[in-house]
Design a protein around this motif. Structure first.
Motif, PDB file in Angstrom:
ATOM      1  N   LEU A 115       8.844  -1.462  10.180  1.00 40.24           N
ATOM      2  CA  LEU A 115       8.097  -1.635   8.938  1.00 40.24           C
ATOM      3  C   LEU A 115       8.678  -2.737   8.059  1.00 40.24           C
ATOM      4  O   LEU A 115       7.995  -3.217   7.148  1.00 40.24           O
ATOM      5  CB  LEU A 115       8.055  -0.305   8.173  1.00 40.24           C
ATOM      6  CG  LEU A 115       7.300   0.813   8.902  1.00 40.24           C
ATOM      7  CD1 LEU A 115       7.582   2.153   8.250  1.00 40.24           C
ATOM      8  CD2 LEU A 115       5.814   0.529   8.940  1.00 40.24           C
ATOM      9  N   ASP A 116       9.925  -3.142   8.322  1.00 40.24           N
ATOM     10  CA  ASP A 116      10.517  -4.246   7.560  1.00 40.24           C
ATOM     11  C   ASP A 116       9.963  -5.586   8.032  1.00 40.24           C
ATOM     12  O   ASP A 116       9.606  -6.450   7.223  1.00 40.24           O
ATOM     13  CB  ASP A 116      12.041  -4.238   7.694  1.00 40.24           C
ATOM     14  CG  ASP A 116      12.673  -3.062   6.949  1.00 40.24           C
ATOM     15  OD1 ASP A 116      12.136  -2.682   5.889  1.00 40.24           O
ATOM     16  OD2 ASP A 116      13.685  -2.528   7.432  1.00 40.24           O
ATOM     17  N   THR A 117       9.877  -5.760   9.350  1.00 39.36           N
ATOM     18  CA  THR A 117       9.370  -7.021   9.894  1.00 39.36           C
ATOM     19  C   THR A 117       7.865  -6.975  10.144  1.00 39.36           C
ATOM     20  O   THR A 117       7.260  -7.987  10.495  1.00 39.36           O
ATOM     21  CB  THR A 117      10.073  -7.359  11.214  1.00 39.36           C
ATOM     22  OG1 THR A 117       9.800  -6.317  12.174  1.00 39.36           O
ATOM     23  CG2 THR A 117      11.571  -7.470  11.018  1.00 39.36           C
ATOM     24  N   LYS A 118       7.277  -5.772   9.982  1.00 35.33           N
ATOM     25  CA  LYS A 118       5.836  -5.573  10.195  1.00 35.33           C
ATOM     26  C   LYS A 118       5.417  -5.977  11.616  1.00 35.33           C
ATOM     27  O   LYS A 118       4.427  -6.681  11.815  1.00 35.33           O
ATOM     28  CB  LYS A 118       5.023  -6.325   9.149  1.00 35.33           C
ATOM     29  CG  LYS A 118       5.226  -5.793   7.730  1.00 35.33           C
ATOM     30  CD  LYS A 118       4.391  -6.557   6.720  1.00 35.33           C
ATOM     31  CE  LYS A 118       4.436  -5.900   5.348  1.00 35.33           C
ATOM     32  NZ  LYS A 118       5.784  -5.725   4.816  1.00 35.33           N
ATOM     33  N   THR A 119       6.203  -5.531  12.580  1.00 33.94           N
ATOM     34  CA  THR A 119       5.900  -5.809  13.982  1.00 33.94           C
ATOM     35  C   THR A 119       5.818  -4.500  14.755  1.00 33.94           C
ATOM     36  O   THR A 119       6.418  -3.486  14.374  1.00 33.94           O
ATOM     37  CB  THR A 119       6.968  -6.712  14.621  1.00 33.94           C
ATOM     38  OG1 THR A 119       8.264  -6.087  14.463  1.00 33.94           O
ATOM     39  CG2 THR A 119       6.988  -8.085  13.973  1.00 33.94           C
ATOM     40  N   THR A 120       5.079  -4.540  15.867  1.00 37.26           N
ATOM     41  CA  THR A 120       4.934  -3.361  16.713  1.00 37.26           C
ATOM     42  C   THR A 120       5.136  -3.729  18.181  1.00 37.26           C
ATOM     43  O   THR A 120       4.881  -4.857  18.596  1.00 37.26           O
ATOM     44  CB  THR A 120       3.539  -2.728  16.571  1.00 37.26           C
ATOM     45  OG1 THR A 120       2.536  -3.678  16.960  1.00 37.26           O
ATOM     46  CG2 THR A 120       3.268  -2.286  15.152  1.00 37.26           C
ATOM     47  N   ALA A 121       5.600  -2.742  18.937  1.00 40.03           N
ATOM     48  CA  ALA A 121       5.678  -2.844  20.390  1.00 40.03           C
ATOM     49  C   ALA A 121       4.986  -1.595  20.938  1.00 40.03           C
ATOM     50  O   ALA A 121       5.460  -0.478  20.701  1.00 40.03           O
ATOM     51  CB  ALA A 121       7.121  -2.924  20.859  1.00 40.03           C
ATOM     52  N   VAL A 133       2.247  -4.330  24.549  1.00 38.54           N
ATOM     53  CA  VAL A 133       1.572  -5.144  23.544  1.00 38.54           C
ATOM     54  C   VAL A 133       2.540  -5.409  22.396  1.00 38.54           C
ATOM     55  O   VAL A 133       2.914  -4.493  21.656  1.00 38.54           O
ATOM     56  CB  VAL A 133       0.300  -4.445  23.019  1.00 38.54           C
ATOM     57  CG1 VAL A 133      -0.467  -5.387  22.092  1.00 38.54           C
ATOM     58  CG2 VAL A 133      -0.583  -3.990  24.170  1.00 38.54           C
ATOM     59  N   ARG A 134       2.953  -6.649  22.251  1.00 38.04           N
ATOM     60  CA  ARG A 134       3.858  -7.045  21.164  1.00 38.04           C
ATOM     61  C   ARG A 134       3.067  -7.868  20.151  1.00 38.04           C
ATOM     62  O   ARG A 134       2.473  -8.895  20.505  1.00 38.04           O
ATOM     63  CB  ARG A 134       5.030  -7.861  21.711  1.00 38.04           C
ATOM     64  CG  ARG A 134       5.950  -7.060  22.641  1.00 38.04           C
ATOM     65  CD  ARG A 134       7.139  -7.901  23.077  1.00 38.04           C
ATOM     66  NE  ARG A 134       8.028  -7.160  23.953  1.00 38.04           N
ATOM     67  CZ  ARG A 134       8.993  -6.354  23.543  1.00 38.04           C
ATOM     68  NH1 ARG A 134       9.193  -6.199  22.232  1.00 38.04           N
ATOM     69  NH2 ARG A 134       9.752  -5.714  24.403  1.00 38.04           N
ATOM     70  N   ARG A 138      -0.923  -3.855  12.415  1.00 34.47           N
ATOM     71  CA  ARG A 138      -2.308  -4.013  11.960  1.00 34.47           C
ATOM     72  C   ARG A 138      -2.372  -3.976  10.440  1.00 34.47           C
ATOM     73  O   ARG A 138      -1.800  -3.086   9.795  1.00 34.47           O
ATOM     74  CB  ARG A 138      -3.178  -2.894  12.546  1.00 34.47           C
ATOM     75  CG  ARG A 138      -4.599  -2.884  12.003  1.00 34.47           C
ATOM     76  CD  ARG A 138      -5.434  -1.795  12.641  1.00 34.47           C
ATOM     77  NE  ARG A 138      -5.765  -2.140  14.011  1.00 34.47           N
ATOM     78  CZ  ARG A 138      -5.789  -1.279  15.011  1.00 34.47           C
ATOM     79  NH1 ARG A 138      -5.458  -0.024  14.811  1.00 34.47           N
ATOM     80  NH2 ARG A 138      -6.124  -1.670  16.217  1.00 34.47           N
ATOM     81  N   LYS A 139      -3.071  -4.942   9.854  1.00 31.59           N
ATOM     82  CA  LYS A 139      -3.275  -4.969   8.408  1.00 31.59           C
ATOM     83  C   LYS A 139      -4.553  -4.184   8.095  1.00 31.59           C
ATOM     84  O   LYS A 139      -5.622  -4.511   8.583  1.00 31.59           O
ATOM     85  CB  LYS A 139      -3.404  -6.411   7.907  1.00 31.59           C
ATOM     86  CG  LYS A 139      -2.120  -7.214   8.043  1.00 31.59           C
ATOM     87  CD  LYS A 139      -2.303  -8.632   7.516  1.00 31.59           C
ATOM     88  CE  LYS A 139      -1.022  -9.433   7.660  1.00 31.59           C
ATOM     89  NZ  LYS A 139      -1.189 -10.831   7.175  1.00 31.59           N
ATOM     90  N   PRO A 183       0.679   8.084  12.395  1.00 33.31           N
ATOM     91  CA  PRO A 183       0.421   8.258  13.826  1.00 33.31           C
ATOM     92  C   PRO A 183      -0.332   7.072  14.405  1.00 33.31           C
ATOM     93  O   PRO A 183      -1.050   6.364  13.689  1.00 33.31           O
ATOM     94  CB  PRO A 183      -0.439   9.532  13.866  1.00 33.31           C
ATOM     95  CG  PRO A 183      -1.150   9.531  12.547  1.00 33.31           C
ATOM     96  CD  PRO A 183      -0.153   8.970  11.573  1.00 33.31           C
ATOM     97  N   GLU A 184      -0.164   6.875  15.718  1.00 37.12           N
ATOM     98  CA  GLU A 184      -0.816   5.753  16.402  1.00 37.12           C
ATOM     99  C   GLU A 184      -0.484   4.454  15.654  1.00 37.12           C
ATOM    100  O   GLU A 184       0.655   4.228  15.309  1.00 37.12           O
ATOM    101  CB  GLU A 184      -2.319   6.001  16.532  1.00 37.12           C
ATOM    102  CG  GLU A 184      -2.686   7.172  17.432  1.00 37.12           C
ATOM    103  CD  GLU A 184      -2.512   6.876  18.915  1.00 37.12           C
ATOM    104  OE1 GLU A 184      -2.189   5.730  19.277  1.00 37.12           O
ATOM    105  OE2 GLU A 184      -2.676   7.818  19.716  1.00 37.12           O
ATOM    106  N   SER A 185      -1.488   3.609  15.394  1.00 39.76           N
ATOM    107  CA  SER A 185      -1.223   2.320  14.730  1.00 39.76           C
ATOM    108  C   SER A 185      -1.626   2.338  13.259  1.00 39.76           C
ATOM    109  O   SER A 185      -1.793   1.279  12.644  1.00 39.76           O
ATOM    110  CB  SER A 185      -1.987   1.202  15.451  1.00 39.76           C
ATOM    111  OG  SER A 185      -3.380   1.482  15.438  1.00 39.76           O
ATOM    112  N   PHE A 186      -1.765   3.522  12.661  1.00 43.71           N
ATOM    113  CA  PHE A 186      -2.169   3.633  11.265  1.00 43.71           C
ATOM    114  C   PHE A 186      -0.934   3.577  10.367  1.00 43.71           C
ATOM    115  O   PHE A 186       0.000   4.370  10.520  1.00 43.71           O
ATOM    116  CB  PHE A 186      -2.938   4.930  11.032  1.00 43.71           C
ATOM    117  CG  PHE A 186      -4.184   5.037  11.868  1.00 43.71           C
ATOM    118  CD1 PHE A 186      -5.303   4.279  11.557  1.00 43.71           C
ATOM    119  CD2 PHE A 186      -4.228   5.853  12.983  1.00 43.71           C
ATOM    120  CE1 PHE A 186      -6.450   4.361  12.338  1.00 43.71           C
ATOM    121  CE2 PHE A 186      -5.367   5.941  13.764  1.00 43.71           C
ATOM    122  CZ  PHE A 186      -6.483   5.191  13.447  1.00 43.71           C
TER     123      PHE A 186
END
Length: 258
Positions: A115-121, A133-134, A138-139, A183-186
């Motif tokens: 959540l600091d870099t706003k990135t997901t793997a 998926v890197r 999601r905004k 949860p999920e990508s929310f």
């Protein structure tokens, strides 16, 4: 004299408020257990068209006689240091042999979010293939409301949004868990999301338990397996894969891109 009394009362009220604020407890790490509910009857009904109803209607009727209306699956969300890891719990057994390939009824994702870099793997299973998926998180343009709801012992406030251009989302977040995950990508609300409903997709995720305990290091390990792609590349892959699937494709793509 009257002025002194008013000043004294105001001072005492201020001190009480400050003391209450200092003693107010916030949860900054822990594990959340979620239950995903899928209205299978409604979801299957939406796939029936005039072209396929002769085939699918008897199958749906048979399904209704042998299976519950709501399929329930579980998952966990571990969080600490402003990072989250969402992981499905694999059911030990299932009697749901019909429509098991419906993506929305399953849990294809393991998602690590910084959540600091706003990135997901995201380790995502697409039928028989595994993807990694890197991408950026999601905004979501949330609209916060005044409605509240109690979930897993926390007072949560409602927010609404659209994702993937057409999916209406209702979310409930807890201010006393000051982590902008879910949860999920929310994510992206001023508190942890403990409830999500997609009313038009007939599915929801709600927390059933929050445990305030520092997660084990192994519970926060970022997934590494799978073919590395971006979100855009996965979207193109799904378009090619499902280009001849007809009406079935739209619901499957939405589920796999959530």
């Amino acid at each position: 004299m009257k002025t002194k009394i008013i000043t004294t009362i105001a001072f005492l009220v201020l001190c009480s408020s400050m003391l209450f604020a200092q003693n107010e407890h916030f949860t900054v790490h822990g594990t959340i257990e979620f239950e995903k509910n899928i209205n299978m009857f409604a979801m299957i009904q939406k796939q029936i068209t005039p072209e396929n109803e002769a085939f699918f209607t008897p199958i749906l009727e048979s399904y209704k006689k042998t299976q519950p209306q709501f399929k329930k699956v579980k998952s966990t969300l571990s969080f600490t240091d402003n990072k989250t890891l969402y992981r499905p719990i694999v059911p030990t057994e299932t009697n749901d042999m019909f429509f098991s390939d419906m993506a929305m009824s399953g849990q294809p994702n393991i998602i690590y979010t910084d959540l600091d870099t706003k990135t997901t793997a995201t380790q995502k299973t697409v039928y028989e293939e595994l993807f990694m998926v890197r991408d950026t998180a999601r905004k979501i343009s949330w609209k916060i409301t005044d409605e509240t709801r109690e979930i897993a012992g926390f007072t949560c406030r409602r927010a609404n949004a659209l994702v993937l251009d057409s999916i209406y989302v209702v979310a409930f977040y807890a201010i006393k868990i000051p982590v902008s995950g879910g949860p999920e990508s929310f994510s992206g609300l001023p508190g942890m999301i403990l409830g999500v409903a997609l009313p038009h997709e007939n599915v929801s995720w709600f927390a059933t338990k929050v445990t305030e305990m520092l997660p084990e290091p192994k519970a926060m390990v970022m997934p590494k397996k799978g073919k590395v792609v971006t979100g855009k590349e996965l979207t193109e892959t799904l378009k090619q894969l499902m280009k001849n699937w007809g009406p079935w494709a739209n619901a499957q793509k939405k589920a796999l891109l959530l």
